[in-house]
Design an enzyme around this catalytic site. Structure first.
Site, short mmCIF file in Angstrom:
data_model
loop_
_atom_site.label_atom_id
_atom_site.label_comp_id
_atom_site.label_asym_id
_atom_site.label_seq_id
_atom_site.Cartn_x
_atom_site.Cartn_y
_atom_site.Cartn_z
N GLU A 1 36.95 -64.48 -16.06
CA GLU A 1 35.75 -65.11 -15.96
C GLU A 1 34.70 -64.16 -15.14
OE1 GLU A 1 33.74 -67.63 -17.23
OE2 GLU A 1 35.34 -67.19 -18.80
N GLU B 1 30.35 -61.30 -12.34
CA GLU B 1 30.04 -62.34 -11.24
C GLU B 1 30.78 -62.72 -10.60
OE1 GLU B 1 27.02 -64.68 -13.60
OE2 GLU B 1 27.76 -63.57 -15.13
N LYS C 1 31.95 -66.89 -10.29
CA LYS C 1 32.40 -67.71 -11.15
C LYS C 1 33.81 -68.32 -10.92
CE LYS C 1 30.73 -67.22 -15.43
NZ LYS C 1 30.58 -67.24 -16.58
N GLU D 1 26.55 -65.31 -27.20
CA GLU D 1 27.24 -64.72 -26.30
C GLU D 1 28.50 -64.29 -26.84
OE1 GLU D 1 28.90 -67.28 -23.17
OE2 GLU D 1 27.02 -68.02 -22.47
#
Length: 474
Positions: A328, A319, A322, A265
């Protein structure tokens, strides 16, 4: 004779091209699904193919997703989540069933090439570290039982917080309390099975915590004077490479000089809270765009120049479910409607048509990034403030925020592990409060560092949970 001269010249040129291609790395992407508005898995497969991406990493082994990737030609890394580690460690019959259910029905039509056993396990607040290596060994044994172990690697992504020291890079070392119980056994297992270490590395976090000492150009792979390692003289032109080499140095110190690594990541958010300096679309485009160029056209790192960089960008989509700070929910390359958040090439072919995002076209971070106090509490100055859990937020929101703080957030959650000084009282609110405060203090008590989507709030008196003492700074 002239024919043979031309023929051998052709062979030499071809070999040179192959060697050059062999020195370049690969780009993949993390396909997270913590959202309620994403396109269907078949649509996602088509999006990836349209972008020329051939490697994807998942956070589970969802049957609908794996079915969608069947016949796509895209290599897939699946995951066995942290909550299954204790069961996987306890019994090979469990992993036999898991492999038989989640791997065998799909492979090889779905090109599963790796299984990530757990994710950032060392910072998991549920204290799953002890289960990691036994679980990895059982998964490998199950793959062997079904005859696919030679084609599917078993690995586990680490957070950079597993390092005790990371600067200078040559001084990289793992946390001493992890080395004998889990680091050495895990690295030995990876070497024995011809697998690789997975590392989650985010220059963004280091940058926002040290904007006074880390230049944005250094974080963005742009032209800069570089940082010279005083111990070995190696010069680093990017923060990510320095982080990677700190892990390599930590492995070298334990005698694992030839173990390969994958950056499982890395990414940069396109939006963030007020204290998340530099979280802009322009900076996200510069970081990911220049990273792709560096990976696909360059060699390895200064410490391991002959080992190509293999990187999974985080993440495919923004997203919306999250938890944690605004950043985030804004790491995606794409919006859920499949529109690009910013336009960067993701393949070697695409790079030919786009210049590097260097000094001539860089975007400066807005100066308005100075944090403001939250409410009536003086934040980030000499006043002592603490961050605690909001018991009314609900168990799920608290647990999700706790998982974030102890995981990607980098909070020091060792004191709330079983048997440690702040394990008692063993309640979600007490553990979350300690983790939230650790995150808040590590981020210099800046505005936005104590929110967690409404799961936390500030207090001006030291929290009382049993005999546990909450830190006021790091």
């Amino acid at each position: 004779m002239e024919f043979f001269s031309h023929f051998f010249a052709f062979i030499i040129v071809l070999s040179s091209i192959q060697m050059a291609l062999g020195d370049s790395g690969t780009i993949g992407v993390n396909y997270g699904r913590v959202a309620n508005n994403l396109p269907s898995p078949p649509q996602v497969v088509q999006l990836l193919k349209a972008q020329g991406l051939t490697k994807v990493k998942l956070y589970d082994s969802d049957s609908t997703v794996l079915t969608a990737f069947s016949g796509s030609g895209i290599s897939v890394t699946v995951a066995l989540p942290n909550e299954q580690l204790s069961s996987a460690a306890a019994s090979q019959s469990y992993t036999d069933n898991w492999v038989q259910t989640n791997i065998i029905p799909y492979y090889p039509k779905t090109l599963i090439d790796a299984i990530a056993v757990g994710n950032e396990v060392f910072v998991d607040p549920k204290n799953t570290t002890v289960y990691l290596v036994p679980a990895m060994k059982n998964v490998y044994a199950s793959l062997s039982k079904f005859g696919v172990a030679s084609n599917i690697k078993v690995c586990s992504p680490l957070a950079l917080s597993a390092l005790q020291s990371s600067y200078p890079s040559s001084s990289g070392s793992f946390k001493s309390d992890l080395i004998e119980p889990v680091i050495k056994p895990m690295l030995s297992f990876l070497k024995q099975t011809d697998s690789y270490l997975m590392v989650n590395a985010y220059p963004f976090f280091a940058y926002i915590a040290n904007t006074d000492t880390i230049s944005l150009d250094y974080a963005m792979f742009r032209d800069n004077t570089g940082v010279t390692d005083p111990k070995n003289g190696l010069v680093y032109k990017s923060l990510l490479e320095a982080q990677i080499d700190a892990v390599f140095a930590a492995m070298n110190a334990l005698g694992f000089n030839d173990l390969k690594m994958v950056v499982s990541e890395t990414g940069w958010p396109s939006n963030g809270d007020e204290n998340e300096v530099g979280a802009t679309p322009a900076n996200a485009a510069a970081y990911n765009g220049n990273l792709v160029r560096r990976v696909l056209t360059g060699s390895g790192t200064p410490l391991r120049p002959d080992q190509p960089l293999n990187v999974y960008l985080f993440a495919l989509f923004n997203e919306n479910q999250k938890t944690g700070p605004t950043s985030e929910r804004n790491y995606g390359l794409f919006y859920p409607n499949e529109k690009k958040v910013y336009d960067i090439p993701l393949t070697l072919e695409g790079l030919k048509n786009q210049p590097t995002m260097n000094n001539g076209s860089k975007n400066q971070v807005p100066a308005a990034a100075a944090p403001r106090p939250s409410g009536n509490v003086s934040v980030g100055n000499s006043a002592q403030t603490w961050c605690v859990a909001n018991g009314k937020a609900g168990e799920k929101k608290l647990q999700d925020a706790l998982d974030y703080a102890c995981g990607e957030g980098g909070a020091d959650c060792r004191p709330i592990q079983e048997g440690a000084t702040c394990y008692d009282p063993n309640t979600l609110e007490a553990h979350a409060s300690y983790a939230f405060n650790s995150y808040y203090q590590k981020n210099a008590r800046t505005s936005g560092a104590c929110d967690f989507g409404g799961a936390a709030y500030l207090v001006t008196q030291s929290p009382k949970f049993g005999s546990c003492e909450f830190p006021t700074g790091y």
